[in-house]
Design a protein around this motif. Sequence first.
Motif, PDB file in Angstrom:
ATOM      1  N   MET A   1       0.852  -1.180   0.000  1.00 18.57           N
ATOM      2  CA  MET A   1       0.000   0.000   0.000  1.00 18.57           C
ATOM      3  C   MET A   1       0.894   1.238   0.000  1.00 18.57           C
ATOM      4  SD  MET A   1      -2.916   1.043   2.817  1.00 18.57           S
ATOM      5  CE  MET A   1      -3.771  -0.494   2.570  1.00 18.57           C
ATOM      6  N   SER A   2       0.636   2.143  -0.910  1.00 19.53           N
ATOM      7  CA  SER A   2       1.482   3.323  -1.062  1.00 19.53           C
ATOM      8  C   SER A   2       1.199   4.389  -0.021  1.00 19.53           C
ATOM      9  CB  SER A   2       1.283   3.898  -2.466  1.00 19.53           C
ATOM     10  OG  SER A   2      -0.068   4.274  -2.636  1.00 19.53           O
ATOM     11  N   LYS A   3       0.126   4.276   0.661  1.00 16.70           N
ATOM     12  CA  LYS A   3      -0.305   5.297   1.599  1.00 16.70           C
ATOM     13  C   LYS A   3      -0.705   4.646   2.915  1.00 16.70           C
ATOM     14  CE  LYS A   3      -2.869   8.378  -0.204  1.00 16.70           C
ATOM     15  NZ  LYS A   3      -2.028   9.550  -0.182  1.00 16.70           N
ATOM     16  N   GLU A   4      -0.430   5.351   4.004  1.00 20.11           N
ATOM     17  CA  GLU A   4      -0.872   4.868   5.322  1.00 20.11           C
ATOM     18  C   GLU A   4      -2.328   5.274   5.505  1.00 20.11           C
ATOM     19  OE1 GLU A   4       0.779   3.356   8.080  1.00 20.11           O
ATOM     20  OE2 GLU A   4       2.500   2.995   6.807  1.00 20.11           O
ATOM     21  N   ILE A   5      -3.218   4.291   5.570  1.00 20.38           N
ATOM     22  CA  ILE A   5      -4.623   4.559   5.885  1.00 20.38           C
ATOM     23  C   ILE A   5      -4.869   3.941   7.254  1.00 20.38           C
ATOM     24  CG2 ILE A   5      -7.026   4.266   5.235  1.00 20.38           C
ATOM     25  CD1 ILE A   5      -6.146   4.234   2.324  1.00 20.38           C
ATOM     26  N   VAL A   6      -5.013   4.820   8.228  1.00 20.79           N
ATOM     27  CA  VAL A   6      -5.089   4.443   9.634  1.00 20.79           C
ATOM     28  C   VAL A   6      -6.525   4.638  10.114  1.00 20.79           C
ATOM     29  CG1 VAL A   6      -4.206   4.995  11.944  1.00 20.79           C
ATOM     30  CG2 VAL A   6      -2.705   5.202   9.949  1.00 20.79           C
ATOM     31  N   ILE A   7      -7.055   3.630  10.800  1.00 25.51           N
ATOM     32  CA  ILE A   7      -8.414   3.799  11.310  1.00 25.51           C
ATOM     33  C   ILE A   7      -8.443   3.737  12.831  1.00 25.51           C
ATOM     34  CG2 ILE A   7      -9.603   3.028   9.233  1.00 25.51           C
ATOM     35  CD1 ILE A   7     -10.059   0.339  10.575  1.00 25.51           C
ATOM     36  N   LEU A   8      -9.419   4.462  13.350  1.00 23.28           N
ATOM     37  CA  LEU A   8      -9.726   4.431  14.776  1.00 23.28           C
ATOM     38  C   LEU A   8     -11.047   3.705  14.913  1.00 23.28           C
ATOM     39  CD1 LEU A   8      -8.973   8.156  15.762  1.00 23.28           C
ATOM     40  CD2 LEU A   8      -7.396   6.215  15.669  1.00 23.28           C
ATOM     41  N   ILE A   9     -11.047   2.671  15.743  1.00 21.00           N
ATOM     42  CA  ILE A   9     -12.277   1.925  15.974  1.00 21.00           C
ATOM     43  C   ILE A   9     -12.541   1.871  17.472  1.00 21.00           C
ATOM     44  CG2 ILE A   9     -11.904   0.571  13.869  1.00 21.00           C
ATOM     45  CD1 ILE A   9     -11.333  -1.876  15.795  1.00 21.00           C
ATOM     46  N   GLY A  10     -13.698   1.366  17.810  1.00 19.87           N
ATOM     47  CA  GLY A  10     -14.096   1.210  19.196  1.00 19.87           C
ATOM     48  C   GLY A  10     -15.602   1.290  19.273  1.00 19.87           C
ATOM     49  N   GLY A  11     -16.144   0.777  20.346  1.00 20.05           N
ATOM     50  CA  GLY A  11     -17.581   0.836  20.537  1.00 20.05           C
ATOM     51  C   GLY A  11     -18.053   2.283  20.588  1.00 20.05           C
ATOM     52  N   PRO A  12     -19.360   2.460  20.651  1.00 22.06           N
ATOM     53  CA  PRO A  12     -19.906   3.811  20.716  1.00 22.06           C
ATOM     54  C   PRO A  12     -19.384   4.573  21.936  1.00 22.06           C
ATOM     55  CG  PRO A  12     -21.643   2.186  20.379  1.00 22.06           C
ATOM     56  CD  PRO A  12     -20.393   1.432  20.670  1.00 22.06           C
ATOM     57  N   GLY A  13     -19.088   5.850  21.743  1.00 23.45           N
ATOM     58  CA  GLY A  13     -18.738   6.716  22.860  1.00 23.45           C
ATOM     59  C   GLY A  13     -17.354   6.514  23.439  1.00 23.45           C
ATOM     60  N   THR A  14     -16.402   6.038  22.644  1.00 21.35           N
ATOM     61  CA  THR A  14     -15.053   5.814  23.164  1.00 21.35           C
ATOM     62  C   THR A  14     -14.098   6.970  22.877  1.00 21.35           C
ATOM     63  OG1 THR A  14     -14.514   4.548  21.173  1.00 21.35           O
ATOM     64  CG2 THR A  14     -15.219   3.286  23.111  1.00 21.35           C
ATOM     65  N   GLY A  15     -14.572   7.976  22.132  1.00 24.56           N
ATOM     66  CA  GLY A  15     -13.752   9.159  21.870  1.00 24.56           C
ATOM     67  C   GLY A  15     -13.151   9.235  20.478  1.00 24.56           C
ATOM     68  N   LYS A  16     -13.606   8.383  19.563  1.00 26.94           N
ATOM     69  CA  LYS A  16     -13.048   8.367  18.200  1.00 26.94           C
ATOM     70  C   LYS A  16     -13.230   9.711  17.500  1.00 26.94           C
ATOM     71  CE  LYS A  16     -15.729   5.017  17.111  1.00 26.94           C
ATOM     72  NZ  LYS A  16     -16.372   4.907  18.409  1.00 26.94           N
ATOM     73  N   SER A  17     -14.435  10.208  17.483  1.00 29.35           N
ATOM     74  CA  SER A  17     -14.718  11.462  16.771  1.00 29.35           C
ATOM     75  C   SER A  17     -13.969  12.635  17.391  1.00 29.35           C
ATOM     76  CB  SER A  17     -16.222  11.734  16.745  1.00 29.35           C
ATOM     77  OG  SER A  17     -16.877  10.694  16.037  1.00 29.35           O
ATOM     78  N   THR A  18     -13.809  12.622  18.694  1.00 29.00           N
ATOM     79  CA  THR A  18     -13.048  13.675  19.376  1.00 29.00           C
ATOM     80  C   THR A  18     -11.590  13.647  18.917  1.00 29.00           C
ATOM     81  OG1 THR A  18     -14.512  13.596  21.294  1.00 29.00           O
ATOM     82  CG2 THR A  18     -12.313  14.529  21.646  1.00 29.00           C
ATOM     83  N   LEU A  19     -11.011  12.442  18.819  1.00 32.94           N
ATOM     84  CA  LEU A  19      -9.631  12.331  18.358  1.00 32.94           C
ATOM     85  C   LEU A  19      -9.492  12.749  16.897  1.00 32.94           C
ATOM     86  CD1 LEU A  19      -8.225   9.069  19.992  1.00 32.94           C
ATOM     87  CD2 LEU A  19      -7.863  11.439  20.660  1.00 32.94           C
ATOM     88  N   ILE A  20     -10.452  12.371  16.071  1.00 39.11           N
ATOM     89  CA  ILE A  20     -10.415  12.770  14.656  1.00 39.11           C
ATOM     90  C   ILE A  20     -10.450  14.294  14.556  1.00 39.11           C
ATOM     91  CG2 ILE A  20     -11.767  12.797  12.505  1.00 39.11           C
ATOM     92  CD1 ILE A  20     -10.230  10.182  12.783  1.00 39.11           C
ATOM     93  N   ALA A  21     -11.328  14.933  15.327  1.00 36.98           N
ATOM     94  CA  ALA A  21     -11.415  16.404  15.309  1.00 36.98           C
ATOM     95  C   ALA A  21     -10.094  17.041  15.749  1.00 36.98           C
ATOM     96  CB  ALA A  21     -12.566  16.875  16.197  1.00 36.98           C
ATOM     97  N   ALA A  22      -9.460  16.455  16.755  1.00 35.27           N
ATOM     98  CA  ALA A  22      -8.178  16.990  17.229  1.00 35.27           C
ATOM     99  C   ALA A  22      -7.074  16.780  16.194  1.00 35.27           C
ATOM    100  CB  ALA A  22      -7.803  16.332  18.562  1.00 35.27           C
ATOM    101  N   LEU A  23      -7.098  15.655  15.506  1.00 36.61           N
ATOM    102  CA  LEU A  23      -6.122  15.409  14.443  1.00 36.61           C
ATOM    103  C   LEU A  23      -6.308  16.400  13.292  1.00 36.61           C
ATOM    104  CD1 LEU A  23      -6.158  11.510  14.520  1.00 36.61           C
ATOM    105  CD2 LEU A  23      -4.123  12.931  14.876  1.00 36.61           C
ATOM    106  N   VAL A  24      -7.559  16.677  12.956  1.00 38.55           N
ATOM    107  CA  VAL A  24      -7.846  17.685  11.922  1.00 38.55           C
ATOM    108  C   VAL A  24      -7.290  19.037  12.351  1.00 38.55           C
ATOM    109  CG1 VAL A  24      -9.706  19.014  10.820  1.00 38.55           C
ATOM    110  CG2 VAL A  24      -9.862  16.522  10.940  1.00 38.55           C
ATOM    111  N   ALA A  25      -7.515  19.400  13.616  1.00 39.00           N
ATOM    112  CA  ALA A  25      -7.031  20.681  14.143  1.00 39.00           C
ATOM    113  C   ALA A  25      -5.504  20.774  14.070  1.00 39.00           C
ATOM    114  CB  ALA A  25      -7.505  20.880  15.579  1.00 39.00           C
ATOM    115  N   GLN A  26      -4.836  19.614  14.103  1.00 43.51           N
ATOM    116  CA  GLN A  26      -3.369  19.592  14.003  1.00 43.51           C
ATOM    117  C   GLN A  26      -2.894  19.502  12.553  1.00 43.51           C
ATOM    118  OE1 GLN A  26      -1.416  16.768  16.602  1.00 43.51           O
ATOM    119  NE2 GLN A  26      -2.683  17.339  18.351  1.00 43.51           N
ATOM    120  N   GLY A  27      -3.829  19.523  11.619  1.00 41.90           N
ATOM    121  CA  GLY A  27      -3.462  19.541  10.209  1.00 41.90           C
ATOM    122  C   GLY A  27      -3.406  18.194   9.511  1.00 41.90           C
TER     123      GLY A  27
END
Length: 177
Positions: free
Chosen positions: A1-27
Motif C-alpha cells: 500500500m502506497s499510503k498509510e490509511i489508519v483507522i480508529l475503531i471502538g464501541g460507541p462513545g469511546t472518543g473516536k470522533s473527538t480524536l479525529i477532530a483533534a487530528l484535523v485541528a493539528q493539520g
Amino acid sequence: MSKEIVILIGGPGTGKSTLIAALVAQGYCCYPEISREVTLEAQKQGVEQLFLEQPLLFSELLLEGRKKQFLDAQKEPHSMVFMDRGLPDVLAYLNYIGTDYPKEFDSLCKEFRYSKVFILPPWPEIYVQDQARYENFQQALQIQEHLITTYQTYGYQLLEVPKDTVDNRILFILDRI
C-alpha cells in the motif's frame, strides 16, 4: 500500500470522533464517521433508527460510504490519512444484532485493507447517549467485543489506545505509526 490509511475503531462513545477532530485541528487529513450522517438523513425521511429498522439497507449505505472514503483517501496528496471507523465495523455491528449479510460484505473487507487499526476502549466516564447513539453502555461493551473479534478475523493487529487526555492519545497513536 502506497499510503498509510489508519483507522480508529471502538464501541460507541469511546472518543473516536473527538480524536479525529483533534487530528484535523493539528493539520492531519481525516475522514469522519458517516453513520451519523446516514442515521440523520433517514430520520429526515421519517425512519427513526434505520439500523434497527432496516439493518441491511443501513449497512449497505455504510459499506458504500466507507468504500468511497477508502478510495478517496488513496487519492489524497497526504502520505497518511486517518479514518473514523472502517469497513469491518459494519460486519461487527451486523454480528452484534445477529443479522446475516451477503458474501460481498465479507469480500469488501478482504479487498480494502487498512495500514493500522487503533482501538479505543470503552470508557464510562466519557460515554454519552444522544439521538444518533441509541446504545446504552452495556450494549457498547458488547459491540466492542464484536469489533475485536471481527477485526481479528480479518488478520488485523489492534493497538489499544489508553484512556488519557486527547493530546496524549494522539501522541500514543502518532508514536506507533
